[in-house]
Design a protein around this motif. Structure first.
Motif, PDB file in Angstrom:
ATOM      1  N   LEU A 216      46.958  34.388  26.197  1.00 27.83           N
ATOM      2  CA  LEU A 216      47.241  35.488  27.118  1.00 27.83           C
ATOM      3  C   LEU A 216      46.210  35.496  28.243  1.00 27.83           C
ATOM      4  O   LEU A 216      45.045  35.116  28.022  1.00 27.83           O
ATOM      5  N   SER A 217      46.632  35.937  29.406  1.00 28.57           N
ATOM      6  CA  SER A 217      45.669  36.284  30.452  1.00 28.57           C
ATOM      7  C   SER A 217      45.785  37.781  30.707  1.00 28.57           C
ATOM      8  O   SER A 217      46.889  38.342  30.713  1.00 28.57           O
ATOM      9  N   VAL A 218      44.642  38.415  30.879  1.00 33.63           N
ATOM     10  CA  VAL A 218      44.581  39.849  31.175  1.00 33.63           C
ATOM     11  C   VAL A 218      43.635  40.038  32.347  1.00 33.63           C
ATOM     12  O   VAL A 218      42.477  39.614  32.283  1.00 33.63           O
ATOM     13  N   ILE A 219      44.139  40.656  33.410  1.00 31.13           N
ATOM     14  CA  ILE A 219      43.277  40.925  34.565  1.00 31.13           C
ATOM     15  C   ILE A 219      43.177  42.427  34.789  1.00 31.13           C
ATOM     16  O   ILE A 219      44.187  43.134  34.842  1.00 31.13           O
ATOM     17  N   ILE A 220      41.936  42.895  34.858  1.00 35.06           N
ATOM     18  CA  ILE A 220      41.632  44.282  35.222  1.00 35.06           C
ATOM     19  C   ILE A 220      41.301  44.277  36.705  1.00 35.06           C
ATOM     20  O   ILE A 220      40.392  43.563  37.141  1.00 35.06           O
ATOM     21  N   VAL A 221      42.028  45.079  37.494  1.00 32.56           N
ATOM     22  CA  VAL A 221      41.905  44.964  38.943  1.00 32.56           C
ATOM     23  C   VAL A 221      42.007  46.330  39.603  1.00 32.56           C
ATOM     24  O   VAL A 221      42.713  47.222  39.117  1.00 32.56           O
ATOM     25  N   GLY A 222      41.273  46.496  40.690  1.00 32.22           N
ATOM     26  CA  GLY A 222      41.365  47.731  41.456  1.00 32.22           C
ATOM     27  C   GLY A 222      42.711  47.835  42.149  1.00 32.22           C
ATOM     28  O   GLY A 222      43.134  46.909  42.843  1.00 32.22           O
ATOM     29  N   GLU A 223      43.393  48.956  41.952  1.00 28.73           N
ATOM     30  CA  GLU A 223      44.722  49.140  42.534  1.00 28.73           C
ATOM     31  C   GLU A 223      44.624  49.611  43.984  1.00 28.73           C
ATOM     32  O   GLU A 223      43.621  50.186  44.406  1.00 28.73           O
ATOM     33  N   ARG A 224      45.710  49.391  44.716  1.00 29.57           N
ATOM     34  CA  ARG A 224      45.788  49.852  46.102  1.00 29.57           C
ATOM     35  C   ARG A 224      45.583  51.362  46.151  1.00 29.57           C
ATOM     36  O   ARG A 224      46.297  52.116  45.511  1.00 29.57           O
ATOM     37  N   PRO A 225      44.580  51.833  46.911  1.00 30.94           N
ATOM     38  CA  PRO A 225      44.315  53.282  46.944  1.00 30.94           C
ATOM     39  C   PRO A 225      45.365  54.030  47.751  1.00 30.94           C
ATOM     40  O   PRO A 225      45.954  53.503  48.697  1.00 30.94           O
TER      41      PRO A 225
ATOM     42  N   GLY B  30      52.477  29.618  38.654  1.00 32.47           N
ATOM     43  CA  GLY B  30      53.917  29.704  38.868  1.00 32.47           C
ATOM     44  C   GLY B  30      54.589  30.818  38.085  1.00 32.47           C
ATOM     45  O   GLY B  30      55.773  31.091  38.295  1.00 32.47           O
ATOM     46  N   ASN B  31      53.846  31.477  37.172  1.00 32.42           N
ATOM     47  CA  ASN B  31      54.417  32.637  36.474  1.00 32.42           C
ATOM     48  C   ASN B  31      54.862  33.687  37.501  1.00 32.42           C
ATOM     49  O   ASN B  31      54.195  33.899  38.507  1.00 32.42           O
ATOM     50  N   SER B  32      55.963  34.344  37.207  1.00 36.16           N
ATOM     51  CA  SER B  32      56.458  35.383  38.114  1.00 36.16           C
ATOM     52  C   SER B  32      55.976  36.756  37.662  1.00 36.16           C
ATOM     53  O   SER B  32      55.531  36.931  36.517  1.00 36.16           O
ATOM     54  N   ASP B  33      56.096  37.732  38.546  1.00 33.75           N
ATOM     55  CA  ASP B  33      55.697  39.097  38.196  1.00 33.75           C
ATOM     56  C   ASP B  33      56.559  39.667  37.080  1.00 33.75           C
ATOM     57  O   ASP B  33      56.135  40.573  36.352  1.00 33.75           O
ATOM     58  N   ALA B  34      57.776  39.158  36.919  1.00 34.09           N
ATOM     59  CA  ALA B  34      58.650  39.629  35.847  1.00 34.09           C
ATOM     60  C   ALA B  34      58.126  39.227  34.478  1.00 34.09           C
ATOM     61  O   ALA B  34      58.577  39.766  33.457  1.00 34.09           O
ATOM     62  N   GLU B  35      57.159  38.306  34.441  1.00 34.61           N
ATOM     63  CA  GLU B  35      56.583  37.853  33.178  1.00 34.61           C
ATOM     64  C   GLU B  35      55.298  38.596  32.825  1.00 34.61           C
ATOM     65  O   GLU B  35      54.597  38.200  31.893  1.00 34.61           O
ATOM     66  N   ARG B  36      55.005  39.660  33.545  1.00 36.30           N
ATOM     67  CA  ARG B  36      53.781  40.422  33.303  1.00 36.30           C
ATOM     68  C   ARG B  36      54.109  41.836  32.821  1.00 36.30           C
ATOM     69  O   ARG B  36      55.113  42.417  33.201  1.00 36.30           O
ATOM     70  N   ASN B  37      53.202  42.382  32.009  1.00 35.15           N
ATOM     71  CA  ASN B  37      53.215  43.806  31.676  1.00 35.15           C
ATOM     72  C   ASN B  37      52.070  44.472  32.434  1.00 35.15           C
ATOM     73  O   ASN B  37      51.000  43.877  32.597  1.00 35.15           O
ATOM     74  N   CYS B  38      52.301  45.679  32.875  1.00 32.73           N
ATOM     75  CA  CYS B  38      51.307  46.367  33.696  1.00 32.73           C
ATOM     76  C   CYS B  38      50.997  47.753  33.129  1.00 32.73           C
ATOM     77  O   CYS B  38      51.901  48.492  32.740  1.00 32.73           O
TER      78      CYS B  38
ATOM     79  N   LEU C 146      42.485  51.936  38.415  1.00 31.01           N
ATOM     80  CA  LEU C 146      42.507  50.566  37.912  1.00 31.01           C
ATOM     81  C   LEU C 146      43.883  50.227  37.356  1.00 31.01           C
ATOM     82  O   LEU C 146      44.585  51.083  36.820  1.00 31.01           O
ATOM     83  N   GLY C 147      44.243  48.960  37.458  1.00 25.55           N
ATOM     84  CA  GLY C 147      45.449  48.449  36.829  1.00 25.55           C
ATOM     85  C   GLY C 147      45.094  47.291  35.916  1.00 25.55           C
ATOM     86  O   GLY C 147      44.081  46.613  36.125  1.00 25.55           O
ATOM     87  N   VAL C 148      45.904  47.068  34.891  1.00 29.70           N
ATOM     88  CA  VAL C 148      45.722  45.935  33.980  1.00 29.70           C
ATOM     89  C   VAL C 148      47.048  45.191  33.884  1.00 29.70           C
ATOM     90  O   VAL C 148      48.090  45.801  33.650  1.00 29.70           O
ATOM     91  N   TYR C 149      46.994  43.868  34.048  1.00 24.76           N
ATOM     92  CA  TYR C 149      48.193  43.028  33.981  1.00 24.76           C
ATOM     93  C   TYR C 149      48.028  41.996  32.881  1.00 24.76           C
ATOM     94  O   TYR C 149      46.995  41.310  32.804  1.00 24.76           O
ATOM     95  N   LEU C 150      49.035  41.872  32.046  1.00 25.56           N
ATOM     96  CA  LEU C 150      49.020  40.965  30.896  1.00 25.56           C
ATOM     97  C   LEU C 150      50.142  39.942  31.050  1.00 25.56           C
ATOM     98  O   LEU C 150      51.264  40.296  31.373  1.00 25.56           O
ATOM     99  N   THR C 151      49.823  38.655  30.789  1.00 29.34           N
ATOM    100  CA  THR C 151      50.818  37.588  30.875  1.00 29.34           C
ATOM    101  C   THR C 151      50.696  36.661  29.670  1.00 29.34           C
ATOM    102  O   THR C 151      49.596  36.200  29.351  1.00 29.34           O
ATOM    103  N   TYR C 152      51.809  36.397  29.019  1.00 33.27           N
ATOM    104  CA  TYR C 152      51.835  35.456  27.892  1.00 33.27           C
ATOM    105  C   TYR C 152      51.965  34.029  28.414  1.00 33.27           C
ATOM    106  O   TYR C 152      52.722  33.757  29.340  1.00 33.27           O
ATOM    107  N   LEU C 153      51.216  33.112  27.807  1.00 33.06           N
ATOM    108  CA  LEU C 153      51.171  31.700  28.209  1.00 33.06           C
ATOM    109  C   LEU C 153      50.987  31.566  29.725  1.00 33.06           C
ATOM    110  O   LEU C 153      51.871  31.096  30.451  1.00 33.06           O
ATOM    111  N   PRO C 154      49.826  31.991  30.224  1.00 35.72           N
ATOM    112  CA  PRO C 154      49.598  31.964  31.676  1.00 35.72           C
ATOM    113  C   PRO C 154      49.562  30.542  32.226  1.00 35.72           C
ATOM    114  O   PRO C 154      48.888  29.666  31.683  1.00 35.72           O
ATOM    115  N   ARG C 155      50.292  30.330  33.287  1.00 36.31           N
ATOM    116  CA  ARG C 155      50.331  29.057  33.997  1.00 36.31           C
ATOM    117  C   ARG C 155      50.623  29.352  35.465  1.00 36.31           C
ATOM    118  O   ARG C 155      51.298  30.324  35.789  1.00 36.31           O
TER     119      ARG C 155
END
Length: 252
Positions: A165-174, A193-201, A182-191
């Motif tokens: 998994l990849s998990v990124i903690i990032v400052g959201e657009r104010p 070319g992954n699309s935003d539809a493959e992430r949980n937020c 803050l926002g957190v995005y999670l992606t299974y099998l990160p590579r």
């Protein structure tokens, strides 16, 4: 008080019921708007206090790994979002030489579009996330600190670390009601070319007005374990977390 807006304003930070003075906005409402606008601009443009953040992580006993994108300053970050989605050559080589093995989660932290959010809540959220992952026995790799990153950068980092998994903690657009979210995005099998539809937020993490760090970390740990067990993330992975999934669960 017969004004219905007075009651509604107690339940939201949205800019409602500002009132009027003749055909103009009242002075107090105009000053509040100007302050909120200035805070939003500051959140975007001010640099992240990276060194002090890395020192705080080291003091907690975790291993920070400082990486970079090709971005040179905040202006370029806003104008060239594509450059925020990739590592520079030196950082890519650094990850390629990492002796990483059996990493469940590649964890990335970036100021993104709000340095204020990371400086205000980043360390507290990281502490909660690490505790939640320890509770469910997930192995976290080095804590990658990357200024001026976009969400998709987590795909490249996760892939180079061969993480599940990849998990990124990032400052959201104010916005004009929240400059420190803050926002957190999670992606299974990160590579790449992954699309935003493959992430949980998970978004609006900004105690005490928004989601608490503990609640966000618990939800993230649940989604992470489910992503690994089911082999999926994004729109295919639904949030059906039981109320008391972890002992640390708090009302959300």
């Amino acid at each position: 008080m017969n004004d219905p807006w007075f009651t509604l304003k107690r339940f939201t930070q949205a800019r409602i019921g500002r009132g009027h003075s003749g055909c103009a906005t009242p002075t107090s409402a105009q000053l509040e708007f100007q302050l909120a606008h200035a805070m939003a601009r500051d959140a975007v443009h001010q640099p992240w206090q990276l060194e002090s953040f890395a020192e705080a992580i080291t003091a907690k006993g975790w291993q920070p790994l400082l990486l970079s994108t090709p971005i040179s300053d905040r202006r370029q970050y806003l104008l060239r979002p594509d450059l925020g989605r990739c590592l520079d050559h030196a950082s890519r080589q650094c990850l390629q030489t990492q002796q990483a093995s059996d990493i469940d989660v590649a964890l990335i932290i970036s100021n993104g579009l709000s340095s204020t959010a990371i400086d205000s809540h980043g360390l507290a959220l990281l502490e909660s996330v690490m505790a939640a992952y320890a509770s469910c026995s997930l192995n976290v790799g080095p804590v990658c600190l990357v200024p001026n990153a976009r969400v998709a950068l987590a795909d490249e980092i996760g892939g180079l670390l061969n993480a599940r998994l990849s998990v990124i903690i990032v400052g959201e657009r104010p916005g004009l009601s929240a400059a420190d979210s803050l926002g957190v995005y999670l992606t299974y099998l990160p590579r790449i070319g992954n699309s935003d539809a493959e992430r949980n937020c998970l978004s609006n993490i900004r105690p005490p007005q928004g989601l608490s760090c503990e609640a966000a970390a618990t939800k993230l740990a649940y989604l992470s374990t489910q992503a690994i067990q089911r082999g999926m993330s994004g729109v295919a992975l639904k949030d059906d977390m039981p109320v008391n999934w972890l002992e640390t669960t708090v009302p959300i």
